[in-house]
Design a protein around this motif. Sequence first.
Motif, PDB file in Angstrom:
ATOM      1  N   ALA A  14       0.825  -1.205   0.000  1.00  0.00           N
ATOM      2  CA  ALA A  14       0.000   0.000   0.000  1.00  0.00           C
ATOM      3  C   ALA A  14       0.860   1.256   0.000  1.00  0.00           C
ATOM      4  O   ALA A  14       0.568   2.242  -0.671  1.00  0.00           O
ATOM      5  N   VAL A  15       1.937   1.273   0.809  1.00  0.00           N
ATOM      6  CA  VAL A  15       2.802   2.454   0.855  1.00  0.00           C
ATOM      7  C   VAL A  15       3.447   2.683  -0.500  1.00  0.00           C
ATOM      8  O   VAL A  15       3.502   3.797  -1.021  1.00  0.00           O
ATOM      9  N   ARG A  17       2.301   1.794  -3.366  1.00  0.00           N
ATOM     10  CA  ARG A  17       1.280   2.247  -4.300  1.00  0.00           C
ATOM     11  C   ARG A  17       1.042   3.742  -4.165  1.00  0.00           C
ATOM     12  O   ARG A  17       0.916   4.458  -5.159  1.00  0.00           O
ATOM     13  N   ASP A  18       0.962   4.241  -2.942  1.00  0.00           N
ATOM     14  CA  ASP A  18       0.758   5.673  -2.739  1.00  0.00           C
ATOM     15  C   ASP A  18       1.907   6.475  -3.344  1.00  0.00           C
ATOM     16  O   ASP A  18       1.688   7.530  -3.956  1.00  0.00           O
ATOM     17  N   ALA A  19       3.116   5.980  -3.192  1.00  0.00           N
ATOM     18  CA  ALA A  19       4.259   6.674  -3.783  1.00  0.00           C
ATOM     19  C   ALA A  19       4.171   6.659  -5.307  1.00  0.00           C
ATOM     20  O   ALA A  19       4.504   7.658  -5.972  1.00  0.00           O
ATOM     21  N   GLN A  20       3.713   5.550  -5.872  1.00  0.00           N
ATOM     22  CA  GLN A  20       3.552   5.462  -7.319  1.00  0.00           C
ATOM     23  C   GLN A  20       2.489   6.433  -7.824  1.00  0.00           C
ATOM     24  O   GLN A  20       2.650   7.065  -8.872  1.00  0.00           O
ATOM     25  N   VAL A  21       1.391   6.564  -7.060  1.00  0.00           N
ATOM     26  CA  VAL A  21       0.334   7.502  -7.436  1.00  0.00           C
ATOM     27  C   VAL A  21       0.860   8.927  -7.434  1.00  0.00           C
ATOM     28  O   VAL A  21       0.637   9.709  -8.373  1.00  0.00           O
ATOM     29  N   LEU A  22       1.573   9.306  -6.362  1.00  0.00           N
ATOM     30  CA  LEU A  22       2.110  10.666  -6.280  1.00  0.00           C
ATOM     31  C   LEU A  22       3.121  10.939  -7.385  1.00  0.00           C
ATOM     32  O   LEU A  22       3.138  12.025  -7.977  1.00  0.00           O
ATOM     33  N   GLY A 489       0.008   1.769  -8.715  1.00  0.00           N
ATOM     34  CA  GLY A 489      -0.473   3.139  -8.682  1.00  0.00           C
ATOM     35  C   GLY A 489      -1.159   3.532  -9.979  1.00  0.00           C
ATOM     36  O   GLY A 489      -2.193   4.219  -9.971  1.00  0.00           O
ATOM     37  N   LEU A 492      -4.632   2.090  -9.976  1.00  0.00           N
ATOM     38  CA  LEU A 492      -5.541   2.842  -9.109  1.00  0.00           C
ATOM     39  C   LEU A 492      -6.012   4.123  -9.792  1.00  0.00           C
ATOM     40  O   LEU A 492      -7.214   4.449  -9.779  1.00  0.00           O
TER      41      LEU A 492
END
Length: 523
Positions: A14-15, A17-22, A489, A492
């Motif tokens: 999850a962490v 993924r959030d970095a990939q989204v940003l 990411g 998502l």
Amino acid sequence: MSTAPLTIYRPGLAVGRDAQVLHRAATPEFSGWLEHTRPAGGCSRPIRLTGTIAAVDRNTGRITNWLHTDELPDRALYKACGNRRESRCPDCAWVYQGDAYQVVCRGLTGGKGVPASVGQHPVVFSTFTAPSFGPVHHRHVSRHTCAARQRCDCRPAPCRARSTAGTCPHGQPAACFVRHDADDPRLGQPLCLDCYDHAHQVVWNYFSGELWRRTKQAIERHLAALCRKRGIPLVRVVTASGKVRWVPPVRMSHGKVAEMQRRAAVHFHVLLRLDGVDPDDPDALVPPPAGITLDDLEDAIHVAARQITVITPAHPDRPRGWLVAWGEQIDVRRLNTASGELTDGKVAAYLAKYATKATEATGHCSTRLTPATIDDYADPEGDHLARLIDACWHLGRLIHTDTSSGAAAASDRQDSLDAKPNTYGGLRRWAHMLGFGGHFLTKARRYSVTFGQLRDTRATYRRTEDDQPADTITVGILTYIGSGWLTEGDALLANTAAQQRRESRRIGREELAHEGWLIGAAA
């Protein structure tokens, strides 16, 4: 050819993924990437393609534009996988379900090139079930008092209450007094695995398509005999080759969906519509002659279901073959009656829903099985599903002839020479489907529109939406390089954007419908 690495999706990432989204959202090309991935937005595992795309003038054949995928975001073209199974890709299955609804519904009400007059043709909704291959746990409600069957909370009857039942030859109880809940995992499971005829069931699944073909022919023959008996003359038709044929004045068009029951036996939900024959235009959809009614169609269905059987070819395990016939429960219902229980829209939605299913109801879901993976699923001493898969694999084996010396073959080449074709060989190909190798949604050619027509209409609309000139066609020379999103990411972001677009379209349709209702009420 190298492919971009894929990220394995795990909850623990999850962490990451959030970095990939940003990271993706912070790039200047984010808006372009989001628009670029729009055709595959929402897909679980989109297909990535590389190559060239050219815009060609339809009239002159001149290339007006040329583009290589290296110039696109991620240096690839994204395309939705198009999988119809909801368990594999919910978004693509949602699109397929919408198309299936149109295919079924247009055959009932008309539209999209089908004349509206088909709504006046006699039509029934029939369910053809498989016979019993052994007692299984089941849930039966003798009288429903619930408002909706989807949320049925009625008290069921005991599963298999028997006052004199003892045990089977294998020592298992032959009765069950439990009132099973709708989500009870025991539903569909045999009371005794050793008594259950797993081989017969997979053979029935395998030949069920042939049984349906013969049943439809028998229904049409029965109706043709009624026409002769009642003095309704044959229709003279001239074929495209100029030959003259005399055909019965009534024919039947169908839309059929296969549903896998919990016991892993297939049954069919079928819409049967009566059509007539126009001597001047044999492909036209015209009403049947007045002398043939819904009662005649219902009688023909019941007669054919009782009489038609299939004796399968000989097999070393069963020299006389297996009997393939329908079960005792043949349900025939009329649509749009006063009760309102079955309407055109409800039946179309019901069939479209099952068109996106496969073996999920049984608890089994796998890709095509191979000699390397069969041992993970098949077991002659295992549970119900493991025995069904093992029966498919065992019956579909190569059949060897006896040699004069009785000695075993000395090589693989000799094995192939001593083997003869096995009619049941397809059971291995369809072992992951528990023997059923047919399409889950089929229809007669004249019943309704086709999936291809719906896809072409959607593609034309998209070209118009993108302001592509009508006299320009797109030609692509593309190569497959992989499937799936490059990162979790990306998945998502693309799926969220697709969900927002879908919700926006839904709200827009509701607003337009409400506006139309207000205009109608004011008038």
